[in-house]
Write an enzyme that holds these catalytic residues in place. Structure first.
Site, PDB file in Angstrom:
ATOM      1  N   ILE A  45      57.706 -15.585 -77.813  1.00  0.00           N
ATOM      2  CA  ILE A  45      57.987 -17.270 -77.792  1.00  0.00           C
ATOM      3  C   ILE A  45      57.714 -16.972 -76.417  1.00  0.00           C
ATOM      4  O   ILE A  45      58.792 -16.060 -75.521  1.00  0.00           O
ATOM      5  CB  ILE A  45      59.016 -17.333 -78.659  1.00  0.00           C
ATOM      6  CG1 ILE A  45      59.521 -18.924 -77.893  1.00  0.00           C
ATOM      7  CG2 ILE A  45      60.687 -16.859 -78.238  1.00  0.00           C
ATOM      8  CD1 ILE A  45      60.560 -19.405 -79.280  1.00  0.00           C
ATOM      9  N   CYS A  46      58.063 -18.071 -75.640  1.00  0.00           N
ATOM     10  CA  CYS A  46      58.230 -19.296 -74.542  1.00  0.00           C
ATOM     11  C   CYS A  46      57.126 -18.181 -73.138  1.00  0.00           C
ATOM     12  O   CYS A  46      55.744 -17.285 -73.533  1.00  0.00           O
ATOM     13  CB  CYS A  46      59.583 -18.465 -74.012  1.00  0.00           C
ATOM     14  SG  CYS A  46      60.111 -19.320 -72.345  1.00  0.00           S
ATOM     15  N   GLY A  47      57.839 -17.437 -72.070  1.00  0.00           N
ATOM     16  CA  GLY A  47      57.364 -16.275 -71.390  1.00  0.00           C
ATOM     17  C   GLY A  47      56.768 -15.346 -71.778  1.00  0.00           C
ATOM     18  O   GLY A  47      56.012 -14.340 -71.335  1.00  0.00           O
ATOM     19  N   THR A 101      55.019 -14.547 -74.511  1.00  0.00           N
ATOM     20  CA  THR A 101      53.528 -14.898 -74.969  1.00  0.00           C
ATOM     21  C   THR A 101      52.670 -14.503 -73.210  1.00  0.00           C
ATOM     22  O   THR A 101      51.623 -14.544 -73.532  1.00  0.00           O
ATOM     23  CB  THR A 101      53.045 -16.635 -74.813  1.00  0.00           C
ATOM     24  OG1 THR A 101      53.562 -17.771 -74.225  1.00  0.00           O
ATOM     25  CG2 THR A 101      53.883 -16.538 -76.460  1.00  0.00           C
ATOM     26  N   ALA A 126      54.791 -18.408 -80.259  1.00  0.00           N
ATOM     27  CA  ALA A 126      55.307 -20.178 -79.900  1.00  0.00           C
ATOM     28  C   ALA A 126      55.872 -20.491 -78.275  1.00  0.00           C
ATOM     29  O   ALA A 126      56.001 -19.195 -78.276  1.00  0.00           O
ATOM     30  CB  ALA A 126      56.810 -19.919 -81.067  1.00  0.00           C
TER      31      ALA A 126
END
Length: 206
Positions: free
Chosen positions: A104-106, A108, A161
């Site tokens: 999730i977030c960074g 990715t 996400a």
């Protein structure tokens, strides 16, 4: 995905975004899973919210065969250097071993730099955030709250996400691991995402 392994590994590192996986880990723990934290070492780390976390194990002790899932959260360090690159490489090992990964977030962006999103359907905060990594997977980007790519035969599934979707992220994890059946999963999402009180009765049912 279901199986006998009931241990989930949560990656922890300085400035990791502690709110992004709260729903995920809390409800996994309440449904019979053991959540173990894995850090760069066994030295304590400090979350973005200022909480001090003592990792259960170090990254070099982590083995895909001992896990049902690896969870990677956002952190400042994903975008300020290569300090967290070893966690992206660990994710590669998990996927190659057929064990799923949820990012999730960074995180990715870390997976994008590792080349793990080039051939998999995925999402993130916005498409140009990942494009800035120079990765080759832009055509597989989906503008959605959270996305699960089931993976090729023999490979692990991958959940991605954006930073504002911790509830959708948890929903995808529960679906992949088979924590809830379809009706209860839908009710769980309606309760925690939409504050739909009527969903509570469904969750309490047999």
């Amino acid at each position: 995905m279901t199986g006998s392994n009931r241990t989930v590994h949560l990656a922890v590192y300085d400035t990791f975004a502690d709110w992004e996986t709260g729903h995920t880990t809390a409800h996994l723990a309440r449904n019979g899973y053991t959540v173990r934290t894995v850090g760069p070492s066994r030295e304590p780390v400090t979350t973005m919210g200022g909480l001090r976390v003592q990792p259960d194990l170090s990254l070099d002790e982590l083995r895909a065969q001992d896990s049902a899932l690896l969870i990677l959260t956002g952190a400042d360090a994903w975008d300020t250097g290569d300090a967290l690159a070893p966690f992206a490489r660990a994710a590669r090992g998990f996927l190659d071993a057929g064990v799923p990964v949820a990012a999730i977030c960074g995180a990715t962006a870390g997976l994008a730099r590792e080349g793990l999103l080039d051939g998999r359907t995925h999402t993130s905060a916005v498409s140009f955030y990942l494009a800035a990594t120079g990765y080759a997977g832009g055509s597989r980007y989906v503008d959605a709250d959270a996305v699960t790519d089931a993976g090729a035969a023999g490979g692990g599934g991958l959940i991605t996400a954006g930073p504002t979707e911790p509830v959708a992220f948890a929903r995808e994890v529960f679906a992949l691991l088979g924590v809830y059946g379809p009706e209860k999963l839908n009710a769980w999402y309606r309760l925690f995402h939409d504050s739909d009180a009527s969903a509570y009765e469904v969750l309490q049912g047999d």
